[in-house]
Design a protein around this motif. Structure first.
Motif, PDB file in Angstrom:
ATOM      1  N   GLN A 274      42.582  19.042  48.300  1.00  0.00           N
ATOM      2  CA  GLN A 274      43.299  19.798  49.464  1.00  0.00           C
ATOM      3  C   GLN A 274      42.803  19.507  50.750  1.00  0.00           C
ATOM      4  O   GLN A 274      43.672  19.276  51.528  1.00  0.00           O
ATOM      5  CB  GLN A 274      43.077  21.535  49.169  1.00  0.00           C
ATOM      6  CG  GLN A 274      43.853  22.168  50.419  1.00  0.00           C
ATOM      7  CD  GLN A 274      43.343  23.720  50.223  1.00  0.00           C
ATOM      8  OE1 GLN A 274      42.680  24.002  49.411  1.00  0.00           O
ATOM      9  NE2 GLN A 274      44.005  24.436  50.954  1.00  0.00           N
ATOM     10  N   ALA A 275      41.743  19.332  51.036  1.00  0.00           N
ATOM     11  CA  ALA A 275      41.158  18.801  52.353  1.00  0.00           C
ATOM     12  C   ALA A 275      41.760  17.526  52.597  1.00  0.00           C
ATOM     13  O   ALA A 275      42.055  17.216  53.739  1.00  0.00           O
ATOM     14  CB  ALA A 275      39.728  18.891  52.263  1.00  0.00           C
ATOM     15  N   ARG A 276      41.711  16.641  51.522  1.00  0.00           N
ATOM     16  CA  ARG A 276      42.128  15.295  51.839  1.00  0.00           C
ATOM     17  C   ARG A 276      43.671  15.030  52.142  1.00  0.00           C
ATOM     18  O   ARG A 276      44.077  14.442  52.852  1.00  0.00           O
ATOM     19  CB  ARG A 276      41.919  14.466  50.372  1.00  0.00           C
ATOM     20  CG  ARG A 276      41.861  12.736  50.591  1.00  0.00           C
ATOM     21  CD  ARG A 276      41.593  12.080  49.398  1.00  0.00           C
ATOM     22  NE  ARG A 276      41.924  10.620  49.645  1.00  0.00           N
ATOM     23  CZ  ARG A 276      41.464   9.611  48.528  1.00  0.00           C
ATOM     24  NH1 ARG A 276      41.079  10.149  47.303  1.00  0.00           N
ATOM     25  NH2 ARG A 276      41.912   8.512  48.746  1.00  0.00           N
ATOM     26  N   GLU A 277      44.366  15.909  51.442  1.00  0.00           N
ATOM     27  CA  GLU A 277      45.684  16.045  51.327  1.00  0.00           C
ATOM     28  C   GLU A 277      46.311  16.504  53.068  1.00  0.00           C
ATOM     29  O   GLU A 277      47.139  16.178  53.686  1.00  0.00           O
ATOM     30  CB  GLU A 277      46.648  16.742  50.581  1.00  0.00           C
ATOM     31  CG  GLU A 277      48.033  16.630  50.628  1.00  0.00           C
ATOM     32  CD  GLU A 277      48.799  15.419  50.719  1.00  0.00           C
ATOM     33  OE1 GLU A 277      49.849  15.443  51.327  1.00  0.00           O
ATOM     34  OE2 GLU A 277      48.173  14.450  49.977  1.00  0.00           O
ATOM     35  N   GLY A 278      45.220  17.488  53.156  1.00  0.00           N
ATOM     36  CA  GLY A 278      45.662  18.238  54.665  1.00  0.00           C
ATOM     37  C   GLY A 278      45.229  17.138  55.750  1.00  0.00           C
ATOM     38  O   GLY A 278      45.986  17.229  56.784  1.00  0.00           O
ATOM     39  N   ARG A 279      44.247  16.253  55.639  1.00  0.00           N
ATOM     40  CA  ARG A 279      43.747  15.349  56.694  1.00  0.00           C
ATOM     41  C   ARG A 279      44.970  14.247  56.722  1.00  0.00           C
ATOM     42  O   ARG A 279      45.153  13.882  57.840  1.00  0.00           O
ATOM     43  CB  ARG A 279      42.747  14.727  56.178  1.00  0.00           C
ATOM     44  CG  ARG A 279      42.067  13.912  57.300  1.00  0.00           C
ATOM     45  CD  ARG A 279      40.678  13.528  57.118  1.00  0.00           C
ATOM     46  NE  ARG A 279      39.999  12.417  58.315  1.00  0.00           N
ATOM     47  CZ  ARG A 279      38.835  12.525  58.673  1.00  0.00           C
ATOM     48  NH1 ARG A 279      37.856  13.356  58.176  1.00  0.00           N
ATOM     49  NH2 ARG A 279      38.524  11.619  59.536  1.00  0.00           N
ATOM     50  N   ARG A 280      45.510  13.904  55.442  1.00  0.00           N
ATOM     51  CA  ARG A 280      46.411  12.799  55.631  1.00  0.00           C
ATOM     52  C   ARG A 280      47.723  13.696  56.539  1.00  0.00           C
ATOM     53  O   ARG A 280      48.301  12.944  57.404  1.00  0.00           O
ATOM     54  CB  ARG A 280      47.075  12.467  54.340  1.00  0.00           C
ATOM     55  CG  ARG A 280      46.085  11.830  53.388  1.00  0.00           C
ATOM     56  CD  ARG A 280      46.548  11.575  52.059  1.00  0.00           C
ATOM     57  NE  ARG A 280      45.731  10.780  51.040  1.00  0.00           N
ATOM     58  CZ  ARG A 280      45.969  10.665  50.031  1.00  0.00           C
ATOM     59  NH1 ARG A 280      46.790  11.365  49.417  1.00  0.00           N
ATOM     60  NH2 ARG A 280      45.211   9.820  49.082  1.00  0.00           N
ATOM     61  N   GLN A 281      48.328  14.687  56.056  1.00  0.00           N
ATOM     62  CA  GLN A 281      49.195  15.262  56.835  1.00  0.00           C
ATOM     63  C   GLN A 281      49.003  15.684  58.321  1.00  0.00           C
ATOM     64  O   GLN A 281      49.953  15.323  59.233  1.00  0.00           O
ATOM     65  CB  GLN A 281      49.633  16.799  56.220  1.00  0.00           C
ATOM     66  CG  GLN A 281      50.169  16.424  55.025  1.00  0.00           C
ATOM     67  CD  GLN A 281      50.550  17.994  54.326  1.00  0.00           C
ATOM     68  OE1 GLN A 281      50.466  19.197  54.847  1.00  0.00           O
ATOM     69  NE2 GLN A 281      50.762  18.078  53.189  1.00  0.00           N
ATOM     70  N   GLU A 282      47.531  15.947  58.659  1.00  0.00           N
ATOM     71  CA  GLU A 282      47.235  16.134  60.085  1.00  0.00           C
ATOM     72  C   GLU A 282      47.362  14.689  61.025  1.00  0.00           C
ATOM     73  O   GLU A 282      47.901  14.757  62.029  1.00  0.00           O
ATOM     74  CB  GLU A 282      45.880  16.741  60.048  1.00  0.00           C
ATOM     75  CG  GLU A 282      45.224  16.983  61.451  1.00  0.00           C
ATOM     76  CD  GLU A 282      43.826  17.226  61.587  1.00  0.00           C
ATOM     77  OE1 GLU A 282      43.333  17.791  62.633  1.00  0.00           O
ATOM     78  OE2 GLU A 282      43.193  17.118  60.217  1.00  0.00           O
ATOM     79  N   THR A 283      46.709  13.643  60.315  1.00  0.00           N
ATOM     80  CA  THR A 283      46.977  12.373  60.819  1.00  0.00           C
ATOM     81  C   THR A 283      48.322  12.126  61.194  1.00  0.00           C
ATOM     82  O   THR A 283      48.533  11.570  62.067  1.00  0.00           O
ATOM     83  CB  THR A 283      46.080  11.365  60.091  1.00  0.00           C
ATOM     84  OG1 THR A 283      44.692  12.066  59.756  1.00  0.00           O
ATOM     85  CG2 THR A 283      45.898  10.143  60.820  1.00  0.00           C
ATOM     86  N   ARG A 284      49.012  12.221  60.004  1.00  0.00           N
ATOM     87  CA  ARG A 284      50.572  11.704  60.364  1.00  0.00           C
ATOM     88  C   ARG A 284      51.352  12.381  61.076  1.00  0.00           C
ATOM     89  O   ARG A 284      52.191  11.885  61.904  1.00  0.00           O
ATOM     90  CB  ARG A 284      51.015  11.492  58.947  1.00  0.00           C
ATOM     91  CG  ARG A 284      52.510  11.178  58.897  1.00  0.00           C
ATOM     92  CD  ARG A 284      53.031  11.091  57.349  1.00  0.00           C
ATOM     93  NE  ARG A 284      53.202  12.323  56.884  1.00  0.00           N
ATOM     94  CZ  ARG A 284      52.546  12.916  55.920  1.00  0.00           C
ATOM     95  NH1 ARG A 284      51.652  12.186  55.391  1.00  0.00           N
ATOM     96  NH2 ARG A 284      52.812  13.970  55.498  1.00  0.00           N
ATOM     97  N   ASP A 285      51.194  13.860  61.183  1.00  0.00           N
ATOM     98  CA  ASP A 285      52.055  14.516  61.842  1.00  0.00           C
ATOM     99  C   ASP A 285      51.647  15.175  63.371  1.00  0.00           C
ATOM    100  O   ASP A 285      52.266  15.981  64.149  1.00  0.00           O
ATOM    101  CB  ASP A 285      52.711  16.005  61.300  1.00  0.00           C
ATOM    102  CG  ASP A 285      53.020  15.270  59.802  1.00  0.00           C
ATOM    103  OD1 ASP A 285      53.653  14.248  59.932  1.00  0.00           O
ATOM    104  OD2 ASP A 285      53.188  16.138  58.690  1.00  0.00           O
ATOM    105  N   ALA A 286      50.274  15.082  63.668  1.00  0.00           N
ATOM    106  CA  ALA A 286      49.927  15.454  64.823  1.00  0.00           C
ATOM    107  C   ALA A 286      50.602  15.120  66.023  1.00  0.00           C
ATOM    108  O   ALA A 286      50.914  13.860  66.261  1.00  0.00           O
ATOM    109  CB  ALA A 286      48.460  15.061  65.096  1.00  0.00           C
ATOM    110  N   VAL A 287      50.983  16.234  66.810  1.00  0.00           N
ATOM    111  CA  VAL A 287      51.917  15.894  67.846  1.00  0.00           C
ATOM    112  C   VAL A 287      51.224  14.834  68.813  1.00  0.00           C
ATOM    113  O   VAL A 287      52.027  14.020  69.481  1.00  0.00           O
ATOM    114  CB  VAL A 287      52.340  17.289  68.842  1.00  0.00           C
ATOM    115  CG1 VAL A 287      52.957  17.152  69.833  1.00  0.00           C
ATOM    116  CG2 VAL A 287      53.204  18.029  67.389  1.00  0.00           C
ATOM    117  N   ASP A 288      49.797  15.216  69.111  1.00  0.00           N
ATOM    118  CA  ASP A 288      49.113  14.498  70.279  1.00  0.00           C
ATOM    119  C   ASP A 288      48.542  13.218  69.548  1.00  0.00           C
ATOM    120  O   ASP A 288      47.598  12.413  70.245  1.00  0.00           O
ATOM    121  CB  ASP A 288      48.314  15.125  70.892  1.00  0.00           C
ATOM    122  CG  ASP A 288      47.120  15.887  69.901  1.00  0.00           C
ATOM    123  OD1 ASP A 288      47.265  15.903  68.954  1.00  0.00           O
ATOM    124  OD2 ASP A 288      46.127  16.230  70.764  1.00  0.00           O
TER     125      ASP A 288
END
Length: 374
Positions: A274-288
Motif C-alpha cells: 500500500q505504501a509503495r503504490e501510494g508513493r507511486r501515485q503521489e510522485t506521479r500526481d503531485a500538483v507541485d
C-alpha cells in the motif's frame, strides 16, 4: 584467542571494504551535479550500516540466586544471592542484510535526486529549453552574413557620394542591415541569459529522465519496505565470560545462538504494498511535483516543435526562391538590378539566420521529445 583473531580479521575486512566504497563514492560524487546530496545520503547510510555490520560488546554485573535452597518454606529464596559478572560479544547476522539494503537505498536516493535536479533545470528553462544550440546556429549564420552586409552598405555610401546611388536606396539597405544587427544583439543577449541557467546535458531525453526519476523513487520505497520487514528477524550469536562468584565453575564461559521472528511481520506485506503504490501515485500526481510539471512542459514543447516545423518549411522555401532570384539577377549588370541584388542579399541573410535557428532548435526538440508519444 582464536575467536578474538577471527573477529579482528572480520572487522579489518569490513573497514577495508567500507574505505574502498567511500573512496569510490567520493570519486563518483565529484562528477555528479547532486554531489552534496549524494555525499550526505551515502554518509548517513554508512553511519547506519556501521551499527548493523559491527559486533556488539556487552557486560553486566548483578546478584543472582545460586546454591541449594535453605529450608523448605515457599517463602525462602532459591539460594543465597551471589555476585555475577557477564561479558562478551554478540553479533546479529541479519545486520549484514540490513546494512547492504541501507547502502542500496542511499544509491537509489542519489539517482533520484540527480534525475530530479535535471528535471528542475529543465523547468527553470521552460520554453527556452533546447534553445542554446539554436541560438548558436543563428549566431554563426549572422557572423558570416553581417561582414558582407557591412561591406555592401559601405560600398553603397561611396556610390552615393559619387552620384551612383540615391539616398532612398541607401536608407532601404541600411534599414535591412539594422535589422540584422538587432537580431545579432538579441541572439547574444539570449545566449548570455541561458548561460546563467543550469545546463541540461546534451542529448537528454526528458521522457527517459522522468522514467529514471520514478524508477529510482520506487526503488527507494521498495528498499525501505525491505528494511522494515528485515527488522522482524533476528539471528544472533552471543558468547563470552560468565562468572558467578563463590560458586564452583569448571569453565566460566557461555555461548548462545538465537533465532527470533516478530509475528507482526505477517501483516507488513500488504501495508508495504500500500505504501509503495501510494508513493507511486503521489510522485506521479503531485500538483507541485517536477514530473507532472515537466510533462506539461513537454506538451508545450511538442506544440512548439509542430509550429517550428511548419515555419521551417516556409522559410526554406523562401530561401530557395531568393537564392534562385539572386542567381538570375547576378547575370545582369544594370544599376537597378544591382540594387535589387543588394536587397535580396540582406533579406536572404536574415532568412538564412532564421532557417539555421529553426533547424537546430527542431533537432534539439526532437531529442528532448523522442521518449514522448506524439
Amino acid at each position: 584467542m582464536r575467536t578474538t583473531l577471527a573477529w579482528g580479521a572480520l572487522m579489518g575486512l569490513w573497514t577495508g571494504m567500507a574505505s574502498a566504497a567511500e573512496d569510490a563514492g567520493t570519486v563518483r560524487a565529484r562528477s555528479e551535479p547532486a554531489r552534496g546530496y549524494c555525499e550526505r545520503v551515502r554518509g548517513t547510510s554508512r553511519s547506519e550500516a556501521a551499527l548493523e555490520l559491527a559486533p556488539e560488546v556487552f557486560a553486566s554485573i548483578g546478584a543472582v540466586n545460586a546454591g541449594d535452597a535453605q529450608g523448605g518454606s515457599d517463602q525462602m529464596p532459591l539460594g543465597t544471592p551471589k555476585l555475577r559478572l557477564t561479558a562478551g560479544l554478540g553479533y546479529d547476522f541479519v545486520g549484514i542484510y540490513r546494512g547492504d539494503k541501507l547502502r542500496l537505498r542511499a544509491e537509489a536516493e542519489c539517482r533520484r535526486y540527480q534525475a530530479l535536479a535535471a528535471l528542475q533545470g529543465a523547468l527553470d528553462q521552460g520554453s527556452r529549453l533546447g534553445e542554446a544550440a539554436a541560438l548558436e546556429a543563428r549566431a554563426r549564420a549572422l557572423a558570416t552574413s553581417l561582414p558582407r552586409a557591412e561591406t555592401l552598405v559601405t560600398a553603397l555610401r561611396e556610390e552615393l557620394r559619387d552620384g551612383g546611388a540615391t539616398l532612398e536606396e541607401l536608407n532601404a539597405v541600411q534599414v535591412r542591415l539594422d535589422r540584422l544587427r538587432a537580431l545579432a544583439r538579441e541572439t547574444e543577449q539570449a545566449q548570455a541569459r541561458i548561460a546563467l541557467e543550469p545546463a541540461l546535458a546534451e542529448g537528454t531525453d526528458l521522457g527517459a529522465l522522468i522514467s529514471t526519476f520514478e524508477s529510482a523513487d520506487d526503488q527507494v520505497e521498495a528498499l525501505s519496505g525491505t528494511l522494515r520487514r528485515a527488522r522482524a528477524w533476528r539471528l544472533s550469536v552471543r558468547g563470552g565470560y560468565d562468572k558467578v562468584f563463590d560458586v564452583a565453575q569448571d569453565v566460566p564461559l557461555f555461548g548462545q545462538l538465537t533465532l527470533g521472528y516478530n509475528l507482526g511481520s505477517l501483516w507488513q506485506g500488504r501495508a508495504n504494498a500500500q505504501a509503495r503504490e501510494g508513493r507511486r501515485q503521489e510522485t506521479r500526481d503531485a500538483v507541485d511535483g517536477a514530473p507532472r510539471q515537466v510533462r506539461q512542459l513537454l506538451g508545450e514543447l511538442r506544440i512548439t516543435e509542430q509550429a517550428e516545423r511548419a515555419r521551417l518549411g516556409e522559410v526554406s522555401a523562401l530561401v530557395s526562391d531568393l537564392e534562385g532570384q539572386l542567381r538570375e539577377v547576378e547575370r545582369l549588370e544594370t544599376r537597378q538590378v544591382r540594387r535589387f541584388r543588394d536587397y535580396l542579399l540582406l533579406e536572404l541573410a536574415r532568412l538564412q539566420a532564421e532557417q539555421a535557428y529553426l533547424d537546430a532548435h527542431l533537432r534539439t526538440l526532437q531529442t528532448l521529445l523522442k521518449g514522448v508519444g506524439s
